[in-house]
Design a protein around this motif. Structure first.
Motif, PDB file in Angstrom:
ATOM      1  N   VAL A   9       0.813  -1.212   0.000  1.00 38.63           N
ATOM      2  CA  VAL A   9       0.000   0.000   0.000  1.00 38.63           C
ATOM      3  C   VAL A   9       0.851   1.269   0.000  1.00 38.63           C
ATOM      4  CG1 VAL A   9      -1.657   1.351   1.345  1.00 38.63           C
ATOM      5  CG2 VAL A   9      -2.014  -1.093   1.016  1.00 38.63           C
ATOM      6  N   ALA A  10       1.896   1.313   0.830  1.00 37.05           N
ATOM      7  CA  ALA A  10       2.727   2.514   0.901  1.00 37.05           C
ATOM      8  C   ALA A  10       3.338   2.824  -0.466  1.00 37.05           C
ATOM      9  CB  ALA A  10       3.823   2.342   1.951  1.00 37.05           C
ATOM     10  N   PHE A  11       3.924   1.803  -1.122  1.00 31.41           N
ATOM     11  CA  PHE A  11       4.473   2.010  -2.458  1.00 31.41           C
ATOM     12  C   PHE A  11       3.358   2.357  -3.441  1.00 31.41           C
ATOM     13  CE2 PHE A  11       7.407  -1.312  -0.671  1.00 31.41           C
ATOM     14  CZ  PHE A  11       8.469  -0.457  -0.459  1.00 31.41           C
ATOM     15  N   GLY A  12       2.190   1.754  -3.223  1.00 36.15           N
ATOM     16  CA  GLY A  12       1.080   1.953  -4.141  1.00 36.15           C
ATOM     17  C   GLY A  12       0.538   3.369  -4.132  1.00 36.15           C
ATOM     18  N   ILE A  13       0.427   3.965  -2.940  1.00 36.76           N
ATOM     19  CA  ILE A  13      -0.109   5.327  -2.859  1.00 36.76           C
ATOM     20  C   ILE A  13       0.834   6.317  -3.530  1.00 36.76           C
ATOM     21  CG2 ILE A  13      -0.790   7.189  -1.304  1.00 36.76           C
ATOM     22  CD1 ILE A  13      -1.659   5.077   0.716  1.00 36.76           C
ATOM     23  N   ILE A  16       0.920   6.110  -7.340  1.00 41.45           N
ATOM     24  CA  ILE A  16      -0.143   6.792  -8.088  1.00 41.45           C
ATOM     25  C   ILE A  16       0.342   8.177  -8.516  1.00 41.45           C
ATOM     26  CG2 ILE A  16      -2.429   7.846  -7.901  1.00 41.45           C
ATOM     27  CD1 ILE A  16      -3.211   5.555  -6.018  1.00 41.45           C
ATOM     28  N   GLY A  17       0.883   8.919  -7.556  1.00 37.82           N
ATOM     29  CA  GLY A  17       1.373  10.263  -7.865  1.00 37.82           C
ATOM     30  C   GLY A  17       2.532  10.248  -8.844  1.00 37.82           C
ATOM     31  N   GLN A  18       3.463   9.305  -8.640  1.00 36.26           N
ATOM     32  CA  GLN A  18       4.625   9.232  -9.530  1.00 36.26           C
ATOM     33  C   GLN A  18       4.200   8.860 -10.947  1.00 36.26           C
ATOM     34  OE1 GLN A  18       7.826  10.514  -9.911  1.00 36.26           O
ATOM     35  NE2 GLN A  18       8.297   9.524  -7.944  1.00 36.26           N
ATOM     36  N   THR A  19       3.177   8.025 -11.083  1.00 38.93           N
ATOM     37  CA  THR A  19       2.663   7.673 -12.403  1.00 38.93           C
ATOM     38  C   THR A  19       2.180   8.915 -13.134  1.00 38.93           C
ATOM     39  OG1 THR A  19       1.963   5.488 -11.633  1.00 38.93           O
ATOM     40  CG2 THR A  19       0.963   6.289 -13.665  1.00 38.93           C
ATOM     41  N   ILE A  20       1.413   9.748 -12.451  1.00 37.76           N
ATOM     42  CA  ILE A  20       0.883  10.968 -13.072  1.00 37.76           C
ATOM     43  C   ILE A  20       2.021  11.894 -13.484  1.00 37.76           C
ATOM     44  CG2 ILE A  20      -0.560  13.005 -12.685  1.00 37.76           C
ATOM     45  CD1 ILE A  20      -2.187  11.298 -10.704  1.00 37.76           C
ATOM     46  N   ALA A  21       3.039  12.024 -12.614  1.00 37.78           N
ATOM     47  CA  ALA A  21       4.179  12.897 -12.925  1.00 37.78           C
ATOM     48  C   ALA A  21       4.918  12.397 -14.167  1.00 37.78           C
ATOM     49  CB  ALA A  21       5.123  12.971 -11.728  1.00 37.78           C
ATOM     50  N   ILE A  22       5.171  11.101 -14.234  1.00 36.98           N
ATOM     51  CA  ILE A  22       5.928  10.544 -15.366  1.00 36.98           C
ATOM     52  C   ILE A  22       5.093  10.571 -16.643  1.00 36.98           C
ATOM     53  CG2 ILE A  22       6.973   8.410 -16.255  1.00 36.98           C
ATOM     54  CD1 ILE A  22       7.951   7.832 -13.430  1.00 36.98           C
ATOM     55  N   ALA A 132      -9.643   1.811  -3.735  1.00 40.27           N
ATOM     56  CA  ALA A 132     -10.593   2.911  -3.947  1.00 40.27           C
ATOM     57  C   ALA A 132      -9.875   4.135  -4.513  1.00 40.27           C
ATOM     58  CB  ALA A 132     -11.287   3.257  -2.628  1.00 40.27           C
ATOM     59  N   LEU A 133      -8.681   4.403  -3.994  1.00 39.87           N
ATOM     60  CA  LEU A 133      -7.886   5.538  -4.470  1.00 39.87           C
ATOM     61  C   LEU A 133      -7.483   5.336  -5.930  1.00 39.87           C
ATOM     62  CD1 LEU A 133      -6.947   8.092  -2.913  1.00 39.87           C
ATOM     63  CD2 LEU A 133      -4.744   6.973  -2.592  1.00 39.87           C
ATOM     64  N   LEU A 134      -7.096   4.107  -6.259  1.00 34.82           N
ATOM     65  CA  LEU A 134      -6.741   3.789  -7.645  1.00 34.82           C
ATOM     66  C   LEU A 134      -7.917   4.023  -8.583  1.00 34.82           C
ATOM     67  CD1 LEU A 134      -4.669   0.510  -7.170  1.00 34.82           C
ATOM     68  CD2 LEU A 134      -3.858   2.564  -8.339  1.00 34.82           C
ATOM     69  N   LEU A 135      -9.102   3.621  -8.160  1.00 34.44           N
ATOM     70  CA  LEU A 135     -10.293   3.791  -8.984  1.00 34.44           C
ATOM     71  C   LEU A 135     -10.568   5.267  -9.249  1.00 34.44           C
ATOM     72  CD1 LEU A 135     -12.738   2.585 -10.414  1.00 34.44           C
ATOM     73  CD2 LEU A 135     -13.955   2.618  -8.221  1.00 34.44           C
ATOM     74  N   VAL A 136     -10.435   6.092  -8.200  1.00 30.37           N
ATOM     75  CA  VAL A 136     -10.662   7.538  -8.345  1.00 30.37           C
ATOM     76  C   VAL A 136      -9.687   8.133  -9.357  1.00 30.37           C
ATOM     77  CG1 VAL A 136     -10.498   9.768  -7.162  1.00 30.37           C
ATOM     78  CG2 VAL A 136     -11.664   7.856  -6.046  1.00 30.37           C
ATOM     79  N   PHE A 137      -8.400   7.793  -9.217  1.00 36.50           N
ATOM     80  CA  PHE A 137      -7.398   8.383 -10.104  1.00 36.50           C
ATOM     81  C   PHE A 137      -7.449   7.771 -11.497  1.00 36.50           C
ATOM     82  CE2 PHE A 137      -5.759  10.141  -6.211  1.00 36.50           C
ATOM     83  CZ  PHE A 137      -5.222  11.352  -6.626  1.00 36.50           C
ATOM     84  N   GLY A 224       1.217   4.791 -21.004  1.00 36.42           N
ATOM     85  CA  GLY A 224       1.147   3.969 -19.803  1.00 36.42           C
ATOM     86  C   GLY A 224      -0.088   4.312 -18.986  1.00 36.42           C
ATOM     87  N   GLY A 225      -0.076   3.932 -17.719  1.00 38.02           N
ATOM     88  CA  GLY A 225      -1.225   4.222 -16.864  1.00 38.02           C
ATOM     89  C   GLY A 225      -1.153   3.491 -15.547  1.00 38.02           C
ATOM     90  N   LEU A 226      -2.195   3.675 -14.760  1.00 36.56           N
ATOM     91  CA  LEU A 226      -2.227   3.102 -13.411  1.00 36.56           C
ATOM     92  C   LEU A 226      -2.392   1.588 -13.423  1.00 36.56           C
ATOM     93  CD1 LEU A 226      -4.438   5.740 -11.571  1.00 36.56           C
ATOM     94  CD2 LEU A 226      -1.976   5.384 -11.320  1.00 36.56           C
TER      95      LEU A 226
END
Length: 274
Positions: A9-13, A16-22, A132-137, A224-226
């Motif tokens: 979970v820690a890496f996962g949260i 999400i942000g790093q995916t958007i940045a890249i 749930a956070l993944l679904l939102v993003f 790419g993507g989540l």
């Protein structure tokens, strides 16, 4: 299996942000230091104000928004390359956390520890929260104008600008979301450990980038993507778990992860787009 999911979970949260940045063609190297600062502030303040859990969490998240805005401003308005801008921010934040404390500090309430350690039936609550956070993003990236603009900027910023997209605002939004996820990761780690460690975020920038690249997101942006990041995060968590169970030295673990990054970047390397 559930322990592995909780570790992911820690890496996962932060992933999400790093995916958007890249995806936007950038990168954020400040997430590790922001995680450390967020964890220390959460536990350091909460031990003195145990009846103010929600305001403390909101305050730390607001700090993440401010850091993200700073990163976005440097990249979009000052034209500083993302690597340099976020590396400088990382240094500032790590200095700030070490000025705040040089050793583990504070403590969290028993109720707050449910966030990271609680379960709903046999399933860790933290894992449900991450899904749930993944679904939102995922909806934000795939079904919103902002998400389309992120992909457009990452694919070709100049074409995106000529198409009428406010690329500066997109970049600021990207780094705000990335920093917000890093701050949330710090809060999660404070809940999991019950204390704030000034070095707890060390290495998260490397592992989040590795997870994103393992998931197939191109370092060049726009591809790419989540969906892939989920697989990348689980692979990283599995590798960490195996290395720990085999009692592999932390120094060797860093070496192995560095090699993984080199291999993955080589696999997904793309020619520069003009």
């Amino acid at each position: 299996m559930f322990n592995l999911l909780r570790q992911a979970v820690a890496f996962g949260i932060v992933g999400i942000g790093q995916t958007i940045a890249i995806l936007s063609g950038g990168i954020d190297l400040s997430v590790g230091s922001l995680i450390s600062l967020s964890a220390c502030l959460t536990s350091g303040i909460m031990i003195r104000h145990q009846n103010m859990v929600v305001p403390i969490v909101l305050l730390v998240l607001l700090l993440g928004v401010a850091v993200g805005f700073g990163n976005g401003f440097m990249v979009s308005s000052l034209r500083i390359p993302p690597f340099i801008a976020t590396l400088a921010m990382s240094s500032i934040l790590q200095g700030a956390v070490l000025l705040y404390t040089k050793k583990p500090v504070g403590g969290v309430t028993r109720g707050f520890m449910f966030f990271a350690n609680g379960q709903l039936g046999p399933i860790p609550f933290a894992f449900i929260f991450w899904i749930a956070l993944l679904l939102v993003f995922w909806i934000i990236l795939r079904r919103s104008a902002f998400g389309i603009h992120v992909y457009a900027v990452g694919s070709n910023e100049e074409v995106a600008r000529l198409s009428g997209i406010n690329t500066s605002m997109v970049k600021v939004g990207v780094y705000v979301l990335c920093a917000l996820m890093a701050a949330l990761t710090g809060i999660f780690l404070a809940s999991r450990l019950g204390i704030g460690d000034p070095l707890v975020g060390q290495g998260f920038e490397l592992e989040s980038i590795t997870a994103v690249l393992l998931g197939g997101t191109s370092l060049a942006g726009g591809k790419g993507g989540l969906e892939g990041t989920i697989a990348g995060v689980l692979i990283i968590a599995l590798i960490n778990n195996i290395l720990n169970l085999l009692n592999v030295s932390g120094f060797w673990q860093w070496l192995i992860k560095g090699v993984v990054v080199i291999v993955v970047v080589s696999m997904y390397k793309e020619k520069k787009r003009y």
